[in-house]
Each structure stands twice: as structure tokens, then as C-alpha cells.
Design an enzyme around this catalytic site. Structure first.
Site, short mmCIF file in Angstrom:
data_model
loop_
_atom_site.label_atom_id
_atom_site.label_comp_id
_atom_site.label_asym_id
_atom_site.label_seq_id
_atom_site.Cartn_x
_atom_site.Cartn_y
_atom_site.Cartn_z
N HIS A 57 0.84 -1.20 0.00
CA HIS A 57 0.00 0.00 0.00
C HIS A 57 0.87 1.25 0.00
CE1 HIS A 57 -2.97 2.77 2.26
NE2 HIS A 57 -3.20 2.82 0.95
N ASP A 97 -5.02 3.43 -4.87
CA ASP A 97 -5.13 3.92 -3.49
C ASP A 97 -6.29 4.91 -3.36
OD1 ASP A 97 -4.73 4.88 -0.91
OD2 ASP A 97 -2.55 5.04 -1.15
N TYR A 118 9.66 12.86 -13.17
CA TYR A 118 10.92 12.10 -13.10
C TYR A 118 11.30 11.83 -11.64
CZ TYR A 118 11.90 13.14 -18.07
OH TYR A 118 11.86 13.24 -19.43
#
Length: 150
Positions: A22, A68, A117
């Protein structure tokens, strides 16, 4: 071949998806993304590959991977440089796959290129796709699988 598992999901990808917990981030990147050098900095430490379009890879991954629900950035896209609000076709296609997997609209947030990035370097892993269109780069934060109802 395994029954019920999208054949695009190879053994290395399945192992990584299973190992993630998670809150871990998964990056799905196009062919132009610096996947190898970024992946060396991730938890997994190596790039994974699925030679298919971004939308096909996202569809396969989200068939197993929960997003999530505790955060607002569980699905994210790389912004077009100088045009942060423009949504190119590749991102529209991926948005459709996210919405289909979740059974409801689940809008992606946008992330500036260099910030994307940086998020990618902290991810669990990077899957490089065969997507050749620009800005086919996405981040997905892993959610939880609830216990079976008693």
C-alpha cells in the site's frame, strides 16, 4: 498461460505487482522515457518491459492492481511541457481504462515533467511499454485489497 490473467502480464511484472505494498508507486512509461536509468534508482532496481500500447498495459495492470483510495494522486499523468492542461489522445485512452477498471470516473492529476521524473525515481518499479506517442507516462499508487466479507 494462466487463466484469468491478462497475457501481457509477464512473470517479472506479476512478481513486482505482488511484492508492492500500500502506497508504493508504479510507473508505466512510454518508449522515450529514460526508463532504464530511472528504474535503477527505484526499489526494484531494474526496468520491466511490456511491448504494448500504454492503454493496453494500463488495462492489464489495473485488472489486478488496486488504486489507493486514501490519496488524490493515485493516478497521475506527465504534463505536456508548456501545455499542462492539454490532454493528448494517449492520455485520453489511458483515462478510459482507469475509469473502466474502477467502474467510475477517476480523473488523473497532472505532474510537471521533471517532478514526474523525481516521483518515478522513488517508485517501486518502472514498466516501459512499446508506446511511441509522446507523454504516454503515468504513475499509479497502490491501494489495498479489503478482507473477504464474513
Amino acid at each position: 498461460m494462466l487463466k484469468g490473467i491478462n497475457p501481457l502480464l509477464n512473470a517479472d511484472v506479476l512478481q513486482a505487482l505482488r511484492a508492492m505494498g500500500h502506497g508504493d508507486d508504479l510507473i508505466i512509461a512510454d518508449t522515450n522515457f529514460p526508463s532504464d536509468s530511472v528504474a535503477r534508482q527505484t526499489v526494484l532496481g531494474k526496468v520491466l518491459r511490456i511491448d504494448a500500447t500504454a492503454a493496453d498495459v494500463v488495462k492489464a495492470v489495473l485488472s489486478l492492481y488496486p488504486l489507493d483510495t486514501f490519496v488524490n494522486d493515485a493516478a497521475a499523468r506527465m504534463e505536456i511541457v508548456g501545455k499542462p492542461n492539454e490532454i493528448p489522445p494517449v492520455q485520453k485512452e489511458v483515462q478510459k481504462e482507469i475509469d473502466a477498471a474502477e467502474g467510475k470516473p477517476w480523473p488523473m492529476i497532472s505532474i510537471e515533467r521533471y517532478a514526474f521524473y523525481e516521483r518515478s525515481k522513488k517508485a517501486y518499479c518502472v514498466i516501459q511499454t512499446g508506446e511511441r506517442r509522446f507523454y504516454g507516462c503515468f504513475a499509479f499508487r497502490k491501494g489495498v485489497v479489503p478482507p473477504d466479507a464474513e
